[in-house]
Design a protein around this motif. Structure first.
Motif, mmCIF file in Angstrom:
data_model
loop_
_atom_site.group_PDB
_atom_site.id
_atom_site.type_symbol
_atom_site.label_atom_id
_atom_site.label_comp_id
_atom_site.label_asym_id
_atom_site.label_seq_id
_atom_site.Cartn_x
_atom_site.Cartn_y
_atom_site.Cartn_z
ATOM 1 N N LEU A 63 0.840 -1.205 0.000
ATOM 2 C CA LEU A 63 0.000 0.000 0.000
ATOM 3 C C LEU A 63 0.873 1.252 0.000
ATOM 4 O O LEU A 63 0.609 2.205 -0.733
ATOM 5 C CB LEU A 63 -0.934 0.004 1.215
ATOM 6 C CG LEU A 63 -2.162 -0.876 1.111
ATOM 7 C CD1 LEU A 63 -2.826 -1.040 2.480
ATOM 8 C CD2 LEU A 63 -3.152 -0.329 0.095
ATOM 9 N N GLU A 67 1.378 4.163 -3.031
ATOM 10 C CA GLU A 67 1.219 5.586 -2.740
ATOM 11 C C GLU A 67 2.486 6.388 -3.075
ATOM 12 O O GLU A 67 2.408 7.452 -3.677
ATOM 13 C CB GLU A 67 0.883 5.749 -1.256
ATOM 14 C CG GLU A 67 0.531 7.151 -0.842
ATOM 15 C CD GLU A 67 0.163 7.205 0.637
ATOM 16 O OE1 GLU A 67 0.833 7.939 1.373
ATOM 17 O OE2 GLU A 67 -0.783 6.487 1.034
ATOM 18 N N LYS A 103 -8.246 -1.757 2.623
ATOM 19 C CA LYS A 103 -7.598 -0.713 1.809
ATOM 20 C C LYS A 103 -6.947 -1.320 0.570
ATOM 21 O O LYS A 103 -7.008 -0.747 -0.516
ATOM 22 C CB LYS A 103 -6.529 0.035 2.622
ATOM 23 C CG LYS A 103 -7.057 1.020 3.603
ATOM 24 C CD LYS A 103 -5.883 1.704 4.310
ATOM 25 C CE LYS A 103 -6.348 2.568 5.451
ATOM 26 N NZ LYS A 103 -5.203 3.139 6.205
ATOM 27 N N THR A 107 -7.961 -0.388 -3.137
ATOM 28 C CA THR A 107 -6.942 0.207 -4.005
ATOM 29 C C THR A 107 -6.841 -0.556 -5.322
ATOM 30 O O THR A 107 -6.812 0.047 -6.395
ATOM 31 C CB THR A 107 -5.572 0.234 -3.288
ATOM 32 O OG1 THR A 107 -5.697 1.030 -2.100
ATOM 33 C CG2 THR A 107 -4.482 0.806 -4.171
ATOM 34 N N GLN A 110 -9.656 0.075 -7.709
ATOM 35 C CA GLN A 110 -9.632 1.376 -8.372
ATOM 36 C C GLN A 110 -8.511 1.507 -9.412
ATOM 37 O O GLN A 110 -8.425 2.519 -10.101
ATOM 38 C CB GLN A 110 -9.466 2.495 -7.335
ATOM 39 C CG GLN A 110 -10.634 2.602 -6.374
ATOM 40 C CD GLN A 110 -11.948 2.872 -7.086
ATOM 41 O OE1 GLN A 110 -12.026 3.720 -7.961
ATOM 42 N NE2 GLN A 110 -12.978 2.119 -6.733
#
Length: 158
Positions: A63, A67, A103, A107, A110
């Motif tokens: 994650l 990012e 999450k 993620t 998307q």
């Protein structure tokens, strides 16, 4: 169905609410045990807590990589579980795992399908698709261990 949706569904299956492949999932397994059971050692096997930490280490690390565009985790630290000495510490670990799992699924859901064939961070790591599929396979591998260790713990109480 788009690849992002398919991958998110597979991740959700193993991590949060599926029963199709393993007839269980991480959420069911780790929410159904006490902190004493999670930390109970069976021979030379990892504990359920250690395996939960291990999978969560990769979820959190990936994650962060999604990012920041930089991979900051290392396999050598993936089992560096701090001691768990109470129910609240175990509950905190479970909550963190489930938060990161949710999450991670969101993620991936998307993500733009075109990015799955691109290198993940660096070409030496392969494609984004390969890495997400690796998370699914790695998670099932350790879910099998969690499930068997849990059965061994429960049978030892009979």
């Amino acid at each position: 169905m788009k690849r992002n949706e398919t991958l998110a569904d597979r991740l959700r299956e193993v991590l949060l609410d599926g029963y199709w492949i393993a007839n269980t999932n991480y959420k069911k397994q780790i929410q159904s045990i006490t902190w004493e059971e999670a930390t109970q050692k069976i021979g030379t096997l990892n504990t359920i807590a250690a395996l939960t930490f291990h999978i969560n280490y990769y979820l959190a690390g990936l994650l962060s990589a999604f990012e920041k565009g930089k991979l900051e985790i290392s396999d050598k630290y993936s089992f560096d579980l701090p001691p768990i000495q109470s129910a609240s510490e175990w509950d905190q670990m479970v909550t963190e795992f489930l938060t990161n799992a949710e999450k991670f699924v969101a993620t991936v859901a998307q993500m733009n399908d075109a990015h799955f064939d691109e290198p993940f961070i660096d070409e030496k790591y392969g494609t984004l698709l390969r890495n997400i599929e690796g998370v699914i396979e790695h998670s099932y591998y350790h879910l099998g261990q969690v499930s068997l260790i849990n059965k061994m713990i429960q049978e030892s109480k009979i």
